[in-house]
Scaffold this active site. Structure first.
Site, PDB file in Angstrom:
ATOM      1  N   SER A   1       1.197  -1.197  -0.336  1.00  0.00           N
ATOM      2  CA  SER A   1      -0.144   0.162  -0.071  1.00  0.00           C
ATOM      3  C   SER A   1       1.151   1.102  -0.359  1.00  0.00           C
ATOM      4  O   SER A   1       1.787   1.581  -0.924  1.00  0.00           O
ATOM      5  CB  SER A   1      -0.819  -0.081   1.050  1.00  0.00           C
ATOM      6  OG  SER A   1      -1.957   0.678   1.243  1.00  0.00           O
TER       7      SER A   1
ATOM      8  N   HIS B   1      -7.364  -5.180  -1.440  1.00  0.00           N
ATOM      9  CA  HIS B   1      -6.558  -4.605  -0.590  1.00  0.00           C
ATOM     10  C   HIS B   1      -6.111  -4.947   0.491  1.00  0.00           C
ATOM     11  O   HIS B   1      -4.982  -4.948   1.017  1.00  0.00           O
ATOM     12  CB  HIS B   1      -6.706  -3.500  -0.456  1.00  0.00           C
ATOM     13  CG  HIS B   1      -5.711  -1.909  -0.773  1.00  0.00           C
ATOM     14  ND1 HIS B   1      -4.231  -2.706  -1.562  1.00  0.00           N
ATOM     15  CD2 HIS B   1      -5.260  -1.376   0.577  1.00  0.00           C
ATOM     16  CE1 HIS B   1      -3.894  -1.122  -0.786  1.00  0.00           C
ATOM     17  NE2 HIS B   1      -4.495  -0.513   0.979  1.00  0.00           N
TER      18      HIS B   1
ATOM     19  N   GLU C   1      -8.693  -5.503  -6.065  1.00  0.00           N
ATOM     20  CA  GLU C   1      -8.294  -3.996  -5.587  1.00  0.00           C
ATOM     21  C   GLU C   1      -9.126  -3.150  -6.885  1.00  0.00           C
ATOM     22  O   GLU C   1      -9.125  -2.017  -6.428  1.00  0.00           O
ATOM     23  CB  GLU C   1      -7.242  -4.193  -5.783  1.00  0.00           C
ATOM     24  CG  GLU C   1      -6.768  -4.595  -4.466  1.00  0.00           C
ATOM     25  CD  GLU C   1      -4.729  -4.177  -3.613  1.00  0.00           C
ATOM     26  OE1 GLU C   1      -4.919  -3.031  -3.287  1.00  0.00           O
ATOM     27  OE2 GLU C   1      -4.320  -5.363  -3.588  1.00  0.00           O
TER      28      GLU C   1
END
Length: 313
Positions: free
Chosen positions: A181, A288, A243
């Site tokens: 991330s 995610h 995602e």
């Protein structure tokens, strides 16, 4: 506090049963003790570059160090991900055998922060984001201050690494920076701006959308540098298959994922070209918040594998 199922299965079964509540004097009394990870330690290190104190979590492989020293993985978001990667590294000899990869367990260095979650989010938001001329609309609701990635990378290479080398035999020619991330965003920035600082770059679900995809402005100069002086870095990009096309139940969060093009952006970035050793992995069925787990295991194997010969698949 949640009681771990594997430690108190009897108590949880009794409390979740549809039958009568057990009498207080029938509950077995147990002594509780903290769980520790053998072969690990932590320390705090104040940085003159970032102006804050960082908490380090370190796992040392069993047995004697190789003649050149231990390889090292610098793991971002260590406060969250260190225990998982530490356990995976202990199992590396078995994992490597199954994948046909030679096993040389690395030192794992998890980079975290002391204090509560809110303070860590603030620090992370600054340390993991690249400098930019305009930081007024980055889409970050957690951190008010951003753009400190270069200061943080200076801390890792100029303060943390020497502190570790003073106590442990390190092979500084075999190091990796691994992050997910915002951590993946920092890995991409490090690759573009200081490709010789690590031998391997592992970016999981990198937040390439941050600040209108500002980090990608460093790509042309990186490729020009690589054309003039070939970069020996090895690169792995990973992303979860959900995602960008999330479940309908995610509502507004799902719409945001579509706008950020996480899968397409990561796949497009992986086509760097120029003869670089770059791999791209998409994890079907992972969003995610789940894609960081397979990133750790595949990233560990990628780091442990020997570099491929030119033209090899």
């Amino acid at each position: 506090m949640r009681i771990p199922l594997f430690l108190a299965a009897g108590l949880l079964t009794a409390s979740c049963s549809s039958g009568p509540t057990p009498r207080a004097d029938s509950v077995v009394q147990v002594d509780w003790a903290p769980v520790t990870l053998p072969g690990t330690f932590q320390f705090d290190l104040a940085s003159t570059h970032t102006g804050r104190t960082h908490r380090m979590f370190v796992a040392i492989p069993e047995g004697p160090a190789p003649a050149a020293g231990h390889p090292v993985i610098y793991l971002l978001d260590g406060g969250s991900h260190f225990p998982t990667l530490e356990r995976l590294s202990r199992a590396l000899p078995r994992l490597a055998k199954g994948f046909g990869v030679p096993a040389a367990p690395p030192i794992i260095v998890g980079l975290g922060y002391p204090g509560d979650t809110a303070a860590s989010d603030q620090a992370r938001g600054e340390d993991y984001t690249p400098p930019a001329p305009d930081l007024s609309n980055t889409g970050d609701r957690f951190s008010k201050k951003q753009g400190g990635a270069d200061r943080f990378l200076d801390f890792v290479k100029k303060e943390l690494e020497p502190a570790l080398a003073a106590r442990l035999p390190l092979d500084t020619s075999r190091t990796a920076l691994m992050g997910h991330s915002y951590g993946g965003l920092l890995v991409v920035h490090a690759l573009f701006t200081r490709p010789a600082s690590f031998q391997t770059f592992i970016a999981g679900s990198p937040s390439l959308w941050w600040n209108h995809r500002h980090v990608l402005t460093g790509k042309p100069s990186f490729l020009a540098h690589h054309a003039a002086t070939p970069v020996r870095a090895r690169v792995l990009f990973t992303v979860g298959g959900l995602e960008q096309t999330p479940r309908k139940s995610q509502g507004e969060r799902g719409m945001l994922a579509v706008e950020r093009r996480m899968v397409d952006n990561t796949r497009e970035l992986s086509a760097l070209g120029g003869g670089l050793e770059v791999r791209f992995l998409e994890f079907p069925g992972e969003d995610h918040y789940g894609a960081w787990m397979p990133m750790l295991s595949r990233g560990l194997l990628f780091f442990s594998a020997p570099p491929l010969l030119p033209g090899a698949e």
